[in-house]
Design an enzyme around this catalytic site. Structure first.
Site, PDB file in Angstrom:
ATOM      1  N   GLU A 242     -36.411 -35.670   3.666  1.00 48.42           N
ATOM      2  CA  GLU A 242     -36.489 -34.482   2.800  1.00 48.42           C
ATOM      3  C   GLU A 242     -36.920 -34.967   1.431  1.00 48.42           C
ATOM      4  O   GLU A 242     -36.112 -35.534   0.691  1.00 48.42           O
ATOM      5  CB  GLU A 242     -35.120 -33.794   2.707  1.00 48.42           C
ATOM      6  N   CYS A 276     -35.398 -29.892  -5.986  1.00 48.40           N
ATOM      7  CA  CYS A 276     -36.652 -30.129  -5.261  1.00 48.40           C
ATOM      8  C   CYS A 276     -37.456 -28.853  -5.060  1.00 48.40           C
ATOM      9  O   CYS A 276     -38.669 -28.907  -4.897  1.00 48.40           O
ATOM     10  CB  CYS A 276     -36.354 -30.790  -3.925  1.00 48.40           C
TER      11      CYS A 276
END
Ligand code: NAD
Length: 470
Positions: A242, A276
């Site tokens: 990720e 993010c």
């Protein structure tokens, strides 16, 4: 087992400081774990796996629910540790704790409901069955931006599925994860969850290159993802990556401007933009650019920046090093001809605080548009038609998340379909829930966090076939 690129001097025991982001003060010093110490933890996890992987899903779920209760009982302590290390508000740390507990609670139930293709006779006189098995020992490497929340997202699906987890938190924010593992050791069988402390290059790499670690998950930067993918190659272990994002916010005329600005205050500046999926590139129709710049500037002028005891809406960046990086990128944008519409400077006080920043007049190929800032910085670009908007939004090497805003449902679905991101919000940006998947495409990694899709990473598919003619 360690990476041959790392020399002996780099693997010597190293003491490092953990600091408070709101003050810069040293909280404690920790000693980095060597590859030999990591090796010992892997051996313990391998032994624990023999028992844990054979428990029924119900037994594992009951243990995870007990963990949830224990985490809530230690909630205040965990929140204070997170606040002390990251400098964020107690409200934000409490939300992180809640998310972490929700992860353990969700996967406790989800791992009891696994399903596969139907058993059947795909070859005459032979019956096939699919078994989903835990992968084994998981090395789980997490970042500093939401230490507790990221630990929950990584560990919960892994151990609910019957794996054992060895987590390596960021060396910048290890405190709440160390405490999480201590608390878990009271309710989970020994060494089902374990922790190793140190840098990525030494302690993290020892997990990545270890032959008896079956899977490595990383929540972190694209740079770390590239290194880990390369260093893990010779052991062929499973990877769950990720990575970073550079989220576009594509806005067409006719949207509710006050609502857009209020959502971007959260999506771009929550956790000081260290997220993010943070809104980072506003790409809007030229006809509404001036209206947006005025409204966003007005909102940023009153956004209070400060530490956890100052009733502030935005806290500090995580470290002096990160502050230097963010300021450096803003200076680079100025050199590239961008206009700083608001902010752009660090605050003249202790801790790692920076002004919320709005930048216009940026070129598509500029560093400030192409690279992840991971700070409270919004860039603004204008487009003239839909195709140009889509090309600008997709024109970066990050594929994690983005949003499109329009008054036309057809345009929302058409543009959302054309955007290359793992999550695309329509007329919003940021909401998440444990039930829905979160994860990037291509450059932002592979595998999903959250949702039952995450369990796929932590299970292996085995085909069993029996000859029924005998
Ligand atoms: P980072 O990549 O510098 O570090 C993340 C973790 O990886 C740390 O624990 C670090 O020690 C470790 N690491 C780094 N290099 C390694 C290596 N070669 N081998 C083994 N371990 C290594 O990231 P960061 O600065 O801590 O966090 C910010 C980054 O994380 C941003 O890019 C952000 O977008 C990303 N992030 C992604 C998600 C997501 O879900 N996609 C969520 C949160 C953060």
């Amino acid at each position: 087992m360690s990476n041959p690129a790392i020399t002996d001097s780099e693997t010597a025991p190293r003491v490092f400081d953990v600091t408070n982001a709101a003050t810069g003060a040293v909280i404690t010093s920790l000693t980095e774990m060597s590859p030999a110490e990591v090796d010992a933890k892997v051996a313990l996890a391998r032994t624990a796996f023999e028992g844990w992987s054979r428990e029924t899903p119900k037994v594992r779920a009951d243990a995870l629910f007990a963990l949830c209760a224990e985490l809530r009982a230690h909630g205040d302590e965990l929140i204070e540790l997170e606040v002390l290390n990251t400098g964020r508000s107690r409200v934000a740390a409490a939300a992180e704790l809640e998310h972490m507990v929700d992860s353990f609670s969700f996967y406790a139930g989800a791992a009891r409901t696994l399903s596969t293709m139907a058993a059947g006779e795909y070859v005459r006189d032979h019956t096939s069955f699919i078994k989903l098995e835990p992968v084994g020992v998981c090395g789980q490497i997490t970042p500093w931006n939401y230490p507790m929340m990221m630990a929950g997202l990584a560990i919960a699906p892994a151990i609910a599925a019957g794996n054992c987890s060895i987590i390596k938190p960021s060396e910048v924010t290890p405190l709440s994860t160390i405490r999480l593992v201590e608390i878990a050791s009271r309710v989970l069988p020994e060494n089902v969850m374990n922790v190793v402390i140190g840098s990525g290059r030494v302690t993290g790499d020892a997990l990545v290159t270890h032959d008896d670690v079956d899977l490595v998950s990383l929540i972190g930067s694209r740079r770390a993802g590239e290194q880990i993918a390369g260093n893990a190659a010779s052991t062929m272990k499973k990877l769950h990556l990720e990575l970073g994002g550079k989220a576009p916010v594509v806005v067409f005329p006719g949207v509710d401007m006050p609502f857009l600005v209020s959502r971007l205050l959260e999506a771009g500046f929550n956790n000081a933009g260290q997220d993010c999926t943070a809104a980072s590139r506003v790409i809007l129709h030229r006809s509404i650019q001036d209206e947006f710049l005025r409204a966003m500037t007005d909102a940023l002028r009153v956004l209070k920046v400060g530490g956890p005891d100052e009733d502030a809406a935005m806290g500090p960046l995580i470290s002096a090093q990160h502050l230097e990086k963010v300021i450096g990128m803003i200076e680079g944008a100025k050199r590239d001809g961008a206009e700083i519409v608001h902010g752009g400077s660090r605050l003249d006080r202790e801790g790692y605080f920076i002004e919320p920043t709005l930048i216009s007049n940026v070129q598509q190929n500029a560093e400030i548009v192409q690279q992840e800032v991971f700070g409270p910085v919004l860039t603004v670009q204008a487009f003239d038609d839909e195709q140009e908007a889509i090309e600008m939004a997709n024109g970066v090497q990050y594929d994690l998340a983005g949003s499109v805003w329009s008054g036309s449902p057809g345009q929302l679905f058409r543009v959302a379909g054309a955007l290359n991101f793992g999550t695309v919000w329509m007329n919003d940006h940021f909401p998440q829930a444990i039930e829905v998947p979160h994860g990037g495409l291509r450059y932002s990694g592979h595998g999903k966090d959250q949702s039952t899709y995450s369990l796929d990473s932590y299970l292996r598919v085995k085909h069993l076939m029996i000859n029924t003619a005998l």
